[in-house]
Motif scaffolding. Structure first.
Motif, PDB file in Angstrom:
ATOM      1  N   TYR A  72      86.619 -10.575 145.670  1.00 33.85           N
ATOM      2  CA  TYR A  72      85.403 -11.053 145.008  1.00 33.85           C
ATOM      3  C   TYR A  72      84.948 -12.386 145.599  1.00 33.85           C
ATOM      4  CZ  TYR A  72      87.253  -7.663 141.698  1.00 33.85           C
ATOM      5  OH  TYR A  72      87.765  -6.525 141.134  1.00 33.85           O
TER       6      TYR A  72
ATOM      7  N   GLU B 247      93.107  -8.480 138.446  1.00 33.31           N
ATOM      8  CA  GLU B 247      93.090  -8.370 136.982  1.00 33.31           C
ATOM      9  C   GLU B 247      92.705  -9.696 136.322  1.00 33.31           C
ATOM     10  OE1 GLU B 247      96.117  -7.133 133.330  1.00 33.31           O
ATOM     11  OE2 GLU B 247      96.668  -6.714 135.428  1.00 33.31           O
ATOM     12  N   ASP B 248      93.106 -10.824 136.965  1.00 32.10           N
ATOM     13  CA  ASP B 248      92.864 -12.131 136.346  1.00 32.10           C
ATOM     14  C   ASP B 248      91.651 -12.867 136.912  1.00 32.10           C
ATOM     15  OD1 ASP B 248      95.134 -11.704 134.848  1.00 32.10           O
ATOM     16  OD2 ASP B 248      96.457 -12.729 136.278  1.00 32.10           O
ATOM     17  N   CYS B 249      91.127 -12.446 138.046  1.00 31.20           N
ATOM     18  CA  CYS B 249      90.058 -13.199 138.708  1.00 31.20           C
ATOM     19  C   CYS B 249      88.803 -13.268 137.848  1.00 31.20           C
ATOM     20  CB  CYS B 249      89.731 -12.550 140.060  1.00 31.20           C
ATOM     21  SG  CYS B 249      88.479 -13.475 140.990  1.00 31.20           S
ATOM     22  N   GLU B 250      88.328 -14.502 137.599  1.00 34.15           N
ATOM     23  CA  GLU B 250      87.140 -14.690 136.772  1.00 34.15           C
ATOM     24  C   GLU B 250      85.867 -14.225 137.451  1.00 34.15           C
ATOM     25  OE1 GLU B 250      86.860 -18.680 135.487  1.00 34.15           O
ATOM     26  OE2 GLU B 250      88.572 -18.540 134.104  1.00 34.15           O
TER      27      GLU B 250
ATOM     28  N   GLY C 122      83.124  -7.964 134.684  1.00 37.95           N
ATOM     29  CA  GLY C 122      83.504  -8.084 133.279  1.00 37.95           C
ATOM     30  C   GLY C 122      82.905  -6.963 132.450  1.00 37.95           C
ATOM     31  N   LYS C 123      83.610  -6.571 131.383  1.00 39.54           N
ATOM     32  CA  LYS C 123      83.144  -5.525 130.467  1.00 39.54           C
ATOM     33  C   LYS C 123      82.821  -6.146 129.124  1.00 39.54           C
ATOM     34  CE  LYS C 123      85.585  -1.598 132.519  1.00 39.54           C
ATOM     35  NZ  LYS C 123      86.543  -0.495 132.280  1.00 39.54           N
ATOM     36  N   CYS C 124      81.555  -6.097 128.767  1.00 36.92           N
ATOM     37  CA  CYS C 124      81.113  -6.609 127.460  1.00 36.92           C
ATOM     38  C   CYS C 124      81.742  -5.761 126.357  1.00 36.92           C
ATOM     39  CB  CYS C 124      79.587  -6.552 127.384  1.00 36.92           C
ATOM     40  SG  CYS C 124      78.918  -6.977 125.762  1.00 36.92           S
ATOM     41  N   LYS C 125      82.211  -6.400 125.283  1.00 39.78           N
ATOM     42  CA  LYS C 125      82.845  -5.646 124.201  1.00 39.78           C
ATOM     43  C   LYS C 125      81.844  -4.774 123.447  1.00 39.78           C
ATOM     44  CE  LYS C 125      82.544  -9.320 120.684  1.00 39.78           C
ATOM     45  NZ  LYS C 125      83.341 -10.187 119.788  1.00 39.78           N
TER      46      LYS C 125
ATOM     47  N   LYS D 182      80.133 -10.779 135.217  1.00 41.97           N
ATOM     48  CA  LYS D 182      81.387 -11.316 135.700  1.00 41.97           C
ATOM     49  C   LYS D 182      82.222 -11.740 134.491  1.00 41.97           C
ATOM     50  CE  LYS D 182      79.786 -10.849 139.825  1.00 41.97           C
ATOM     51  NZ  LYS D 182      80.238  -9.693 140.627  1.00 41.97           N
ATOM     52  N   LYS D 183      83.527 -11.836 134.704  1.00 41.68           N
ATOM     53  CA  LYS D 183      84.388 -12.179 133.584  1.00 41.68           C
ATOM     54  C   LYS D 183      84.053 -13.536 132.984  1.00 41.68           C
ATOM     55  CE  LYS D 183      88.360  -9.361 134.945  1.00 41.68           C
ATOM     56  NZ  LYS D 183      89.780  -9.348 135.361  1.00 41.68           N
TER      57      LYS D 183
ATOM     58  N   LEU E  49      81.267 -13.510 130.241  1.00 41.21           N
ATOM     59  CA  LEU E  49      81.407 -12.733 129.002  1.00 41.21           C
ATOM     60  C   LEU E  49      81.233 -13.535 127.721  1.00 41.21           C
ATOM     61  CD1 LEU E  49      84.281 -10.225 129.882  1.00 41.21           C
ATOM     62  CD2 LEU E  49      81.820  -9.821 129.795  1.00 41.21           C
TER      63      LEU E  49
END
Length: 378
Positions: free
Chosen positions: A85, A104-107, A111-114, A128-129, A132
């Protein structure tokens, strides 16, 4: 082309580190015994399962003949790479074996909105994470409580439709009369208040079948005074006739009840000539007939058989003793074998008639005929 490894000044040909089947960096490099080329272990295993020959020279081989290439594996597991990324802003580099953990941890990763998934469709895209927290607070697909306190939780971008079509606390107009009210009060309004609702005439219990608008009820009552009066009079007449019929039935039942009570009081007293009082038995106990022939048979257990024609010349049997005049309860049993067809009757008479007619046809006689379930009294 050549791949520069960030470990020293070594230069390694690109094809040495890439699988010749999937064209990706080798994963658990496995070398063939013939061409000594390396493939991913999983790629080579799948290939040989369908085609048991070397992918390069086509020589017959099996996976058991192939061996791991540990030097190449050591190189591939220690390659230093940039974050996938990096184009989104991540500046980290790391050994390739930590790729999965970093992704898995990269900001800067996706990103997946809840609030993302609604009826199986991906709503929020390109996040992106690190975006969020801010995004989820203003996401148009987030769920919020109805501001009118109806108790529903609604998707934010559907609030307006909720207010217009579903919210029980929203103000609305009655379709019939235009009255403004809350949606939760609409059913009660249509059933009890709305002047345009259709209702039964108050005289429907007197068989007035008219249905009118609530606002027109007074007009209907004013115009129907005479018809309603006639309906009331007709109902009163019918009710009076029904009442008279009921009174007659009550009187009849009372008379029947009185008769039964009187009878029961009489039969409670035992016969003064019964065995209960240690007196000789004088009740009927046997049957007699004056027509003994081949067509008539009386056995000791009182089974009667006969084949005479009932109506032209019926066979007559009578008890060996008369029934006592004193009213009481007693019974006398016999069994009648009438054969394939025939009828019989039983009854009481003052005397035995030699003319042999059915019980009840004689003067001062009482009979019950089984063929037509009829009681005959002469």
């Amino acid at each position: 082309s050549k791949l520069i490894i960030n470990m020293s000044s070594w230069v390694v040909p690109r094809w040495i580190l890439l699988c010749r089947i999937c064209n990706k960096l080798l994963d658990k490099p496995t070398e063939t015994p013939c061409c000594h080329l390396c493939y991913c272990n999983s790629c080579l295993s799948d290939y040989l399962r369908s085609t048991p020959s070397c992918p390069e020279c086509k020589k017959q081989i099996t996976l058991s003949l192939c061996s791991p290439n540990l030097p190449i594996q050591h190189i591939t597991e220690n390659i230093v790479i940039d974050c996938p990324y990096a184009s989104s802003g991540c500046t980290e580099t790391f050994i390739i074996t930590y790729l999965s953990e970093h992704k898995e941890d990269c900001e800067f990763g996706p990103g997946k909105c809840k609030w993302n998934i609604e009826e199986g469709e991906l709503k929020c895209k390109g996040l992106k994470k690190f975006d969020l927290p801010e995004h989820e607070a203003i996401c148009p697909h987030r769920r919020v409580d109805c501001e009118k306190n109806c108790g529903d939780s609604v998707v934010f971008d559907q609030l307006q439709r909720h207010y217009e079509e579903e919210c029980s606390q929203s103000e609305m107009l009655c379709d019939k009369c235009g009255f403004e009210l809350k949606r939760c009060d609409l059913d009660a309004h249509l059933q009890k208040i709305c002047p345009e609702r259709i209702i039964d005439c108050p005289f429907s219990c007197f068989r007035c079948s008219k249905r009118v608008k609530s606002s027109c009820l007074d007009e209907h009552l004013q115009q129907s005074i005479t018809p309603h009066t006639n309906l009331i009079i007709e109902k009163l007449k019918t009710s009076q006739e029904e009442q008279e019929t009921l009174v007659e039935e009550i009187v009849r039942l009372q008379m029947t009840l009185t008769s039964y009570r009187s009878f029961l009081m009489e039969v409670k007293q035992p016969l003064d000539h019964s065995p209960m009082n240690d007196l000789p038995l004088v009740l009927p106990s046997k049957l007699r007939t004056n027509q003994l022939n081949a067509d008539i048979r009386i056995t000791n257990d009182l089974v009667i058989s006969c084949r005479t024609k009932v109506y032209s010349n019926p066979t007559l049997f009578w008890g060996d003793r008369p029934v006592p005049k004193k009213k009481s309860l007693y019974f006398f049993e016999t069994r009648i074998d009438k054969g394939g067809s025939g009828v019989f009757g039983v009854g009481f008479s003052k005397s035995v008639s030699i003319s042999s007619v059915m019980p009840g046809w004689l003067p001062d006689a009482y009979g019950y005929h089984a063929d037509d379930v009829t009681i005959i009294i002469s």
